[in-house]
Design a protein around this motif. Structure first.
Motif, PDB file in Angstrom:
ATOM      1  N   LEU A  21       0.812  -1.211   0.000  1.00  0.00           N
ATOM      2  CA  LEU A  21       0.000   0.000   0.000  1.00  0.00           C
ATOM      3  C   LEU A  21       0.846   1.262   0.000  1.00  0.00           C
ATOM      4  O   LEU A  21       1.943   1.287   0.543  1.00  0.00           O
ATOM      5  N   HIS A  22       0.296   2.311  -0.595  1.00  0.00           N
ATOM      6  CA  HIS A  22       0.910   3.622  -0.556  1.00  0.00           C
ATOM      7  C   HIS A  22       0.097   4.510   0.391  1.00  0.00           C
ATOM      8  O   HIS A  22      -0.734   4.012   1.149  1.00  0.00           O
ATOM      9  N   GLU A  23       0.281   5.818   0.320  1.00  0.00           N
ATOM     10  CA  GLU A  23      -0.392   6.727   1.256  1.00  0.00           C
ATOM     11  C   GLU A  23      -1.902   6.764   1.070  1.00  0.00           C
ATOM     12  O   GLU A  23      -2.633   7.043   2.003  1.00  0.00           O
ATOM     13  N   ARG A  24      -2.368   6.486  -0.139  1.00  0.00           N
ATOM     14  CA  ARG A  24      -3.804   6.475  -0.404  1.00  0.00           C
ATOM     15  C   ARG A  24      -4.180   5.214  -1.160  1.00  0.00           C
ATOM     16  O   ARG A  24      -3.458   4.796  -2.056  1.00  0.00           O
ATOM     17  N   THR A  25      -5.320   4.637  -0.785  1.00  0.00           N
ATOM     18  CA  THR A  25      -5.810   3.430  -1.451  1.00  0.00           C
ATOM     19  C   THR A  25      -7.304   3.609  -1.722  1.00  0.00           C
ATOM     20  O   THR A  25      -8.052   4.020  -0.843  1.00  0.00           O
ATOM     21  N   LEU A  26      -7.719   3.276  -2.943  1.00  0.00           N
ATOM     22  CA  LEU A  26      -9.124   3.282  -3.326  1.00  0.00           C
ATOM     23  C   LEU A  26      -9.492   1.863  -3.717  1.00  0.00           C
ATOM     24  O   LEU A  26      -8.855   1.264  -4.582  1.00  0.00           O
ATOM     25  N   THR A  27     -10.504   1.292  -3.065  1.00  0.00           N
ATOM     26  CA  THR A  27     -10.972  -0.044  -3.398  1.00  0.00           C
ATOM     27  C   THR A  27     -12.463   0.048  -3.747  1.00  0.00           C
ATOM     28  O   THR A  27     -13.243   0.618  -2.995  1.00  0.00           O
ATOM     29  N   VAL A  28     -12.816  -0.476  -4.929  1.00  0.00           N
ATOM     30  CA  VAL A  28     -14.172  -0.349  -5.456  1.00  0.00           C
ATOM     31  C   VAL A  28     -14.693  -1.731  -5.846  1.00  0.00           C
ATOM     32  O   VAL A  28     -13.996  -2.491  -6.517  1.00  0.00           O
ATOM     33  N   SER A  29     -15.937  -2.055  -5.436  1.00  0.00           N
ATOM     34  CA  SER A  29     -16.575  -3.298  -5.859  1.00  0.00           C
ATOM     35  C   SER A  29     -18.084  -3.150  -5.710  1.00  0.00           C
ATOM     36  O   SER A  29     -18.551  -2.380  -4.878  1.00  0.00           O
ATOM     37  N   LEU A  30     -18.834  -3.865  -6.548  1.00  0.00           N
ATOM     38  CA  LEU A  30     -20.288  -3.878  -6.368  1.00  0.00           C
ATOM     39  C   LEU A  30     -20.641  -4.686  -5.131  1.00  0.00           C
ATOM     40  O   LEU A  30     -21.385  -4.238  -4.279  1.00  0.00           O
ATOM     41  N   ILE A  31     -20.107  -5.913  -5.085  1.00  0.00           N
ATOM     42  CA  ILE A  31     -20.355  -6.785  -3.945  1.00  0.00           C
ATOM     43  C   ILE A  31     -19.015  -7.333  -3.476  1.00  0.00           C
ATOM     44  O   ILE A  31     -18.327  -8.011  -4.224  1.00  0.00           O
ATOM     45  N   GLY A  32     -18.640  -7.016  -2.270  1.00  0.00           N
ATOM     46  CA  GLY A  32     -17.386  -7.516  -1.712  1.00  0.00           C
ATOM     47  C   GLY A  32     -16.755  -6.488  -0.807  1.00  0.00           C
ATOM     48  O   GLY A  32     -16.834  -5.293  -1.036  1.00  0.00           O
ATOM     49  N   GLY A  33     -16.135  -6.979   0.230  1.00  0.00           N
ATOM     50  CA  GLY A  33     -15.516  -6.098   1.212  1.00  0.00           C
ATOM     51  C   GLY A  33     -14.029  -5.936   0.987  1.00  0.00           C
ATOM     52  O   GLY A  33     -13.475  -6.369  -0.022  1.00  0.00           O
ATOM     53  N   ALA A  34     -13.397  -5.299   1.942  1.00  0.00           N
ATOM     54  CA  ALA A  34     -11.951  -5.095   1.906  1.00  0.00           C
ATOM     55  C   ALA A  34     -11.369  -5.592   3.224  1.00  0.00           C
ATOM     56  O   ALA A  34     -11.810  -5.186   4.294  1.00  0.00           O
ATOM     57  N   ASP A  35     -10.397  -6.482   3.133  1.00  0.00           N
ATOM     58  CA  ASP A  35      -9.689  -7.014   4.293  1.00  0.00           C
ATOM     59  C   ASP A  35      -8.278  -6.427   4.237  1.00  0.00           C
ATOM     60  O   ASP A  35      -7.493  -6.782   3.366  1.00  0.00           O
ATOM     61  N   ILE A  36      -7.969  -5.509   5.162  1.00  0.00           N
ATOM     62  CA  ILE A  36      -6.730  -4.740   5.090  1.00  0.00           C
ATOM     63  C   ILE A  36      -5.917  -4.948   6.367  1.00  0.00           C
ATOM     64  O   ILE A  36      -6.415  -4.718   7.469  1.00  0.00           O
ATOM     65  N   ASP A  37      -4.668  -5.370   6.210  1.00  0.00           N
ATOM     66  CA  ASP A  37      -3.769  -5.599   7.338  1.00  0.00           C
ATOM     67  C   ASP A  37      -2.616  -4.595   7.284  1.00  0.00           C
ATOM     68  O   ASP A  37      -1.777  -4.654   6.398  1.00  0.00           O
ATOM     69  N   LEU A  38      -2.614  -3.677   8.241  1.00  0.00           N
ATOM     70  CA  LEU A  38      -1.575  -2.644   8.301  1.00  0.00           C
ATOM     71  C   LEU A  38      -0.655  -2.815   9.509  1.00  0.00           C
ATOM     72  O   LEU A  38       0.043  -1.875   9.888  1.00  0.00           O
ATOM     73  N   THR A  39      -0.633  -3.998  10.103  1.00  0.00           N
ATOM     74  CA  THR A  39       0.174  -4.192  11.304  1.00  0.00           C
ATOM     75  C   THR A  39       1.669  -4.099  11.040  1.00  0.00           C
ATOM     76  O   THR A  39       2.425  -3.780  11.947  1.00  0.00           O
ATOM     77  N   ASP A  40       2.115  -4.340   9.822  1.00  0.00           N
ATOM     78  CA  ASP A  40       3.539  -4.261   9.498  1.00  0.00           C
ATOM     79  C   ASP A  40       3.956  -2.911   8.931  1.00  0.00           C
ATOM     80  O   ASP A  40       5.104  -2.725   8.560  1.00  0.00           O
ATOM     81  N   VAL A  41       3.032  -1.960   8.858  1.00  0.00           N
ATOM     82  CA  VAL A  41       3.329  -0.650   8.280  1.00  0.00           C
ATOM     83  C   VAL A  41       3.765   0.300   9.386  1.00  0.00           C
ATOM     84  O   VAL A  41       3.084   0.438  10.406  1.00  0.00           O
ATOM     85  N   ASP A  42       4.895   0.958   9.180  1.00  0.00           N
ATOM     86  CA  ASP A  42       5.379   1.953  10.129  1.00  0.00           C
ATOM     87  C   ASP A  42       4.862   3.321   9.682  1.00  0.00           C
ATOM     88  O   ASP A  42       5.416   3.935   8.780  1.00  0.00           O
ATOM     89  N   ILE A  43       3.784   3.773  10.309  1.00  0.00           N
ATOM     90  CA  ILE A  43       3.211   5.078   9.988  1.00  0.00           C
ATOM     91  C   ILE A  43       3.800   6.077  10.973  1.00  0.00           C
ATOM     92  O   ILE A  43       3.627   5.933  12.178  1.00  0.00           O
ATOM     93  N   PRO A  44       4.501   7.098  10.487  1.00  0.00           N
ATOM     94  CA  PRO A  44       5.108   8.073  11.405  1.00  0.00           C
ATOM     95  C   PRO A  44       4.060   8.855  12.193  1.00  0.00           C
ATOM     96  O   PRO A  44       2.931   9.048  11.726  1.00  0.00           O
ATOM     97  N   ASP A  45       4.434   9.327  13.385  1.00  0.00           N
ATOM     98  CA  ASP A  45       3.533  10.165  14.178  1.00  0.00           C
ATOM     99  C   ASP A  45       3.131  11.384  13.373  1.00  0.00           C
ATOM    100  O   ASP A  45       3.960  12.017  12.721  1.00  0.00           O
ATOM    101  N   GLY A  46       1.850  11.708  13.408  1.00  0.00           N
ATOM    102  CA  GLY A  46       1.330  12.856  12.687  1.00  0.00           C
ATOM    103  C   GLY A  46       0.981  12.564  11.234  1.00  0.00           C
ATOM    104  O   GLY A  46       0.333  13.374  10.583  1.00  0.00           O
ATOM    105  N   ALA A  47       1.396  11.418  10.713  1.00  0.00           N
ATOM    106  CA  ALA A  47       1.091  11.061   9.314  1.00  0.00           C
ATOM    107  C   ALA A  47      -0.288  10.417   9.228  1.00  0.00           C
ATOM    108  O   ALA A  47      -0.809   9.891  10.205  1.00  0.00           O
ATOM    109  N   GLU A  48      -0.871  10.482   8.032  1.00  0.00           N
ATOM    110  CA  GLU A  48      -2.186   9.883   7.803  1.00  0.00           C
ATOM    111  C   GLU A  48      -2.150   9.000   6.569  1.00  0.00           C
ATOM    112  O   GLU A  48      -1.708   9.424   5.515  1.00  0.00           O
TER     113      GLU A  48
END
Length: 109
Positions: A21-48
């Motif tokens: 993943l990058h800083e922004r992600t767009l996921t689009v589907s008619l039927i279906g969810g999104a399963d997202i795992d960010l536990t290994d991502v180091d997001i700096p303090d103050g970053a979004e």
């Protein structure tokens, strides 16, 4: 320049891991969810990190580290389940979830 990842499907959800993943992600589907795992991502303090989910039916299952604040916006039938920090500061993941049916479930660990 900010990179945006775009994932599109008609039927079926998306499974996304932090390393892809990058800083922004767009996921689009008619039927279906999104399963997202960010536990290994180091997001700096103050970053979004920003995730936008568009679907008729399908929610978001998000896994983050315990110190990450999750801000959920958008309109959908289904609630938000998150027991994490809500104070400003630190790393933030913003989820914009738009759809008819499907909630946002945040798991930590």
């Amino acid at each position: 320049m900010t990179k945006t990842d775009i994932k599109v499907s008609i039927i079926g959800g998306h499974r996304l891991a932090g390393a892809t993943l990058h800083e922004r992600t767009l996921t689009v589907s008619l039927i279906g969810g999104a399963d997202i795992d960010l536990t290994d991502v180091d997001i700096p303090d103050g970053a979004e990190l920003r995730i936008t989910k568009l679907s008729l039916i399908g929610g978001v299952s998000l896994r983050v580290r315990p110190d990450v604040r999750v801000a959920v916006h958008g309109i959908r039938l289904g609630g938000v389940r998150d027991e994490g920090p809500s104070e400003p500061g630190g790393p933030t993941v913003r989820v914009d979830a738009w759809g008819l049916v499907g909630g946002v479930n945040v798991r930590r660990g």
